[in-house]
Design a protein around this motif. Structure first.
Motif, PDB file in Angstrom:
ATOM      1  N   LEU A   1      -1.123  -0.376   6.790  1.00  0.00           N
ATOM      2  CA  LEU A   1      -0.415  -0.586   7.917  1.00  0.00           C
ATOM      3  C   LEU A   1       1.095  -0.847   7.867  1.00  0.00           C
ATOM      4  O   LEU A   1       1.740  -0.566   8.989  1.00  0.00           O
ATOM      5  N   ARG A   2       1.399  -0.597   6.641  1.00  0.00           N
ATOM      6  CA  ARG A   2       2.949  -0.451   6.461  1.00  0.00           C
ATOM      7  C   ARG A   2       2.922   0.167   5.201  1.00  0.00           C
ATOM      8  O   ARG A   2       2.800  -0.116   4.005  1.00  0.00           O
ATOM      9  N   PRO A   3       3.562   1.428   5.287  1.00  0.00           N
ATOM     10  CA  PRO A   3       3.734   2.430   4.031  1.00  0.00           C
ATOM     11  C   PRO A   3       4.826   1.934   3.054  1.00  0.00           C
ATOM     12  O   PRO A   3       5.706   0.731   3.543  1.00  0.00           O
ATOM     13  N   GLY A   4       4.351   1.789   1.686  1.00  0.00           N
ATOM     14  CA  GLY A   4       5.384   1.478   0.622  1.00  0.00           C
ATOM     15  C   GLY A   4       6.657   2.145   0.867  1.00  0.00           C
ATOM     16  O   GLY A   4       6.871   3.360   1.197  1.00  0.00           O
ATOM     17  N   GLU A   5       7.968   1.483   0.247  1.00  0.00           N
ATOM     18  CA  GLU A   5       9.363   2.069   0.732  1.00  0.00           C
ATOM     19  C   GLU A   5       9.361   3.405  -0.164  1.00  0.00           C
ATOM     20  O   GLU A   5      10.269   4.117   0.070  1.00  0.00           O
ATOM     21  N   LEU A   6       8.545   3.504  -1.222  1.00  0.00           N
ATOM     22  CA  LEU A   6       8.595   4.884  -2.097  1.00  0.00           C
ATOM     23  C   LEU A   6       7.456   5.892  -1.793  1.00  0.00           C
ATOM     24  O   LEU A   6       7.548   6.986  -2.466  1.00  0.00           O
ATOM     25  N   ASP A   7       6.522   5.417  -0.948  1.00  0.00           N
ATOM     26  CA  ASP A   7       5.450   6.133  -0.649  1.00  0.00           C
ATOM     27  C   ASP A   7       6.089   7.745  -0.196  1.00  0.00           C
ATOM     28  O   ASP A   7       5.277   8.948  -0.779  1.00  0.00           O
ATOM     29  N   ALA A   8       6.686   7.856   0.744  1.00  0.00           N
ATOM     30  CA  ALA A   8       7.039   9.111   1.348  1.00  0.00           C
ATOM     31  C   ALA A   8       7.718  10.020   0.217  1.00  0.00           C
ATOM     32  O   ALA A   8       7.530  11.241   0.055  1.00  0.00           O
ATOM     33  N   ALA A   9       8.641   9.384  -0.587  1.00  0.00           N
ATOM     34  CA  ALA A   9       9.538  10.027  -1.810  1.00  0.00           C
ATOM     35  C   ALA A   9       8.536  10.564  -2.683  1.00  0.00           C
ATOM     36  O   ALA A   9       8.788  11.522  -3.412  1.00  0.00           O
ATOM     37  N   ARG A  10       7.276   9.904  -3.015  1.00  0.00           N
ATOM     38  CA  ARG A  10       6.397  10.323  -3.997  1.00  0.00           C
ATOM     39  C   ARG A  10       5.163  11.139  -3.383  1.00  0.00           C
ATOM     40  O   ARG A  10       4.116  11.142  -3.912  1.00  0.00           O
ATOM     41  N   ALA A  11       5.221  11.572  -2.253  1.00  0.00           N
ATOM     42  CA  ALA A  11       4.196  12.341  -1.490  1.00  0.00           C
ATOM     43  C   ALA A  11       3.532  13.261  -2.472  1.00  0.00           C
ATOM     44  O   ALA A  11       2.571  13.524  -2.371  1.00  0.00           O
ATOM     45  N   LEU A  12       4.500  14.143  -3.032  1.00  0.00           N
ATOM     46  CA  LEU A  12       3.965  15.140  -3.971  1.00  0.00           C
ATOM     47  C   LEU A  12       3.287  14.708  -5.159  1.00  0.00           C
ATOM     48  O   LEU A  12       2.619  15.650  -5.844  1.00  0.00           O
ATOM     49  N   LEU A  13       3.229  13.585  -5.461  1.00  0.00           N
ATOM     50  CA  LEU A  13       2.506  12.921  -6.481  1.00  0.00           C
ATOM     51  C   LEU A  13       1.310  12.262  -6.387  1.00  0.00           C
ATOM     52  O   LEU A  13       0.709  11.745  -6.888  1.00  0.00           O
ATOM     53  N   ARG A  14       0.752  12.433  -4.999  1.00  0.00           N
ATOM     54  CA  ARG A  14      -0.453  11.809  -4.522  1.00  0.00           C
ATOM     55  C   ARG A  14      -1.678  12.332  -5.112  1.00  0.00           C
ATOM     56  O   ARG A  14      -2.837  11.551  -4.788  1.00  0.00           O
ATOM     57  N   THR A  15      -1.670  13.206  -5.777  1.00  0.00           N
ATOM     58  CA  THR A  15      -2.737  13.699  -6.630  1.00  0.00           C
ATOM     59  C   THR A  15      -2.939  13.011  -8.122  1.00  0.00           C
ATOM     60  O   THR A  15      -1.834  13.414  -8.646  1.00  0.00           O
TER      61      THR A  15
ATOM     62  N   LEU B   1     -17.969  -7.356 -11.921  1.00  0.00           N
ATOM     63  CA  LEU B   1     -17.844  -8.326 -10.823  1.00  0.00           C
ATOM     64  C   LEU B   1     -18.666  -7.726  -9.813  1.00  0.00           C
ATOM     65  O   LEU B   1     -19.022  -8.432  -8.508  1.00  0.00           O
ATOM     66  N   ARG B   2     -18.925  -6.362  -9.773  1.00  0.00           N
ATOM     67  CA  ARG B   2     -19.780  -5.731  -8.454  1.00  0.00           C
ATOM     68  C   ARG B   2     -18.989  -5.701  -7.382  1.00  0.00           C
ATOM     69  O   ARG B   2     -19.611  -6.126  -6.263  1.00  0.00           O
ATOM     70  N   VAL B   3     -17.780  -5.259  -7.446  1.00  0.00           N
ATOM     71  CA  VAL B   3     -16.938  -5.464  -6.236  1.00  0.00           C
ATOM     72  C   VAL B   3     -17.297  -4.047  -5.629  1.00  0.00           C
ATOM     73  O   VAL B   3     -17.638  -3.159  -6.070  1.00  0.00           O
ATOM     74  N   HIS B   4     -16.845  -4.133  -4.248  1.00  0.00           N
ATOM     75  CA  HIS B   4     -16.958  -3.009  -3.366  1.00  0.00           C
ATOM     76  C   HIS B   4     -15.454  -2.183  -3.339  1.00  0.00           C
ATOM     77  O   HIS B   4     -15.280  -1.085  -3.224  1.00  0.00           O
ATOM     78  N   ILE B   5     -14.350  -3.148  -3.710  1.00  0.00           N
ATOM     79  CA  ILE B   5     -13.058  -2.411  -3.255  1.00  0.00           C
ATOM     80  C   ILE B   5     -12.151  -3.227  -4.325  1.00  0.00           C
ATOM     81  O   ILE B   5     -12.296  -4.495  -4.533  1.00  0.00           O
ATOM     82  N   LEU B   6     -11.149  -2.290  -4.556  1.00  0.00           N
ATOM     83  CA  LEU B   6     -10.139  -2.860  -5.745  1.00  0.00           C
ATOM     84  C   LEU B   6      -8.721  -2.480  -4.990  1.00  0.00           C
ATOM     85  O   LEU B   6      -8.397  -1.472  -4.498  1.00  0.00           O
ATOM     86  N   PHE B   7      -7.718  -3.463  -4.996  1.00  0.00           N
ATOM     87  CA  PHE B   7      -6.371  -3.459  -4.558  1.00  0.00           C
ATOM     88  C   PHE B   7      -5.499  -3.695  -5.812  1.00  0.00           C
ATOM     89  O   PHE B   7      -5.693  -4.745  -6.418  1.00  0.00           O
ATOM     90  N   HIS B   8      -4.307  -2.827  -5.900  1.00  0.00           N
ATOM     91  CA  HIS B   8      -3.558  -3.170  -7.057  1.00  0.00           C
ATOM     92  C   HIS B   8      -2.027  -2.876  -6.777  1.00  0.00           C
ATOM     93  O   HIS B   8      -1.841  -2.033  -5.643  1.00  0.00           O
ATOM     94  N   GLY B   9      -1.174  -3.390  -7.330  1.00  0.00           N
ATOM     95  CA  GLY B   9       0.216  -3.313  -7.009  1.00  0.00           C
ATOM     96  C   GLY B   9       1.002  -2.586  -8.212  1.00  0.00           C
ATOM     97  O   GLY B   9       0.223  -1.617  -8.784  1.00  0.00           O
ATOM     98  N   HIS B  10       1.997  -3.029  -8.560  1.00  0.00           N
ATOM     99  CA  HIS B  10       2.942  -2.753 -10.022  1.00  0.00           C
ATOM    100  C   HIS B  10       3.461  -1.358 -10.149  1.00  0.00           C
ATOM    101  O   HIS B  10       4.737  -1.243 -10.400  1.00  0.00           O
ATOM    102  N   HIS B  11       2.802  -0.294  -9.446  1.00  0.00           N
ATOM    103  CA  HIS B  11       3.285   1.008  -9.703  1.00  0.00           C
ATOM    104  C   HIS B  11       4.341   1.539  -8.425  1.00  0.00           C
ATOM    105  O   HIS B  11       4.619   2.485  -8.521  1.00  0.00           O
ATOM    106  N   HIS B  12       4.208   0.741  -7.349  1.00  0.00           N
ATOM    107  CA  HIS B  12       4.957   1.038  -6.489  1.00  0.00           C
ATOM    108  C   HIS B  12       4.991   2.551  -5.679  1.00  0.00           C
ATOM    109  O   HIS B  12       5.495   3.009  -4.897  1.00  0.00           O
TER     110      HIS B  12
END
Length: 263
Positions: free
Chosen positions: A239-253, A196-207
């Motif tokens: 703009l608004r962190p996901g509700e599980l983002d902080a709890a999963r901070a150690l998994l951000r790699t 598609l030659r997109v510049h950016i992709l956004f996805h959900g699903h994994h929370h």
């Protein structure tokens, strides 16, 4: 297309709402974007057009792709079916001056797993339904069409979905499934984004909202996961962190093991 268009936060991307929408109304009232794109698992309790009326009244267009949980219950699916013109799946639409492509739902083993050597069982939803009809007694067909076993696969991915989109051109791709930079993502999503030659992709699903910045060069586009009920701008700013983002901070790699399975 001038690159600065993709750094103007006039389009917002919302991670899986799962039936809760107050946060969307609050952010839209504060930011007044031109468009809001829901990344699936909406689980709207009423027709989506009715639900999004307060947002539309503020001048913000609501767009969406269905997620896997949107076909768990017939009323959730019906709520989306009532607003087909705002469903981005399988097409490219100019939204606030940006060409956005959409891809529904998830891969399911009974249909197709692109990371498996087994060939897809069905090339399209129509092929699946035709096969099901052949195996269903005519007296049972109308009932079967209304059953969850059929509705479920309206959020399944088929080869035809990729073939149709790959022939188009877009600037942004929104998906429910993740690209390969997510531990549970798929290289075929990467291939589609590049086609598609997109510049950016956004996805959900994994929370979650993992740091994909180290994969940008290899991918050829920027990727962003939007967390559970999170909201991100078009340039990827959270703009608004996901509700599980902080709890999963150690998994951000993304290379780290232990990322929870998709919801």
């Amino acid at each position: 297309m001038p690159h600065h268009r993709l750094t103007t936060p006039r389009i917002l991307f919302a991670g899986d709402p799962h039936g809760r929408f107050e946060h969307l109304f609050a952010v839209v009232r504060a930011r007044r974007p031109q468009a809001l794109v829901l990344l699936g698992d909406i689980e709207a309790p009423v027709p989506l057009q009715e639900l999004m009326a307060p947002i539309e009244a503020l001048g913000t267009q609501a767009w969406f792709i269905p997620g896997n949980h949107d076909t768990d219950r017939a009323p959730s699916w019906d709520a989306l079916q009532a607003w087909p013109e705002r469903n981005l799946h399988g097409r490219v639409v100019e939204v606030a001056g940006v060409r956005i492509a959409g891809l529904v739902g998830i891969f399911r083993d009974e249909i197709w797993r692109p990371d498996s050597p087994v060939e897809p069982r069905f090339a399209s939803l129509q092929a699946y339904l035709a096969d099901l009809r052949l195996r269903t007694h005519p007296n049972d067909w109308a009932r079967k069409q209304q059953g969850l076993s059929v509705i479920k696969h309206h959020s399944s991915l088929f080869p035809e979905d990729f073939d149709a989109l790959a022939a188009l051109d877009a600037e942004v791709l929104v998906t429910h499934e993740a690209p390969s930079c997510h531990p549970r993502g798929f290289a075929l999503i990467d291939d589609l984004a590049r086609a598609l030659r997109v510049h950016i992709l956004f996805h959900g699903h994994h929370h979650d909202c993992l740091d994909y910045s180290g994969s940008t060069v290899a991918l050829g586009f920027r990727a962003h996961g939007v967390g559970l009920r999170g909201i991100s701008a078009l340039d990827g700013t959270v703009l608004r962190p996901g509700e599980l983002d902080a709890a999963r901070a150690l998994l951000r790699t993304p290379s780290m093991p232990g990322v929870p399975p998709a919801d």
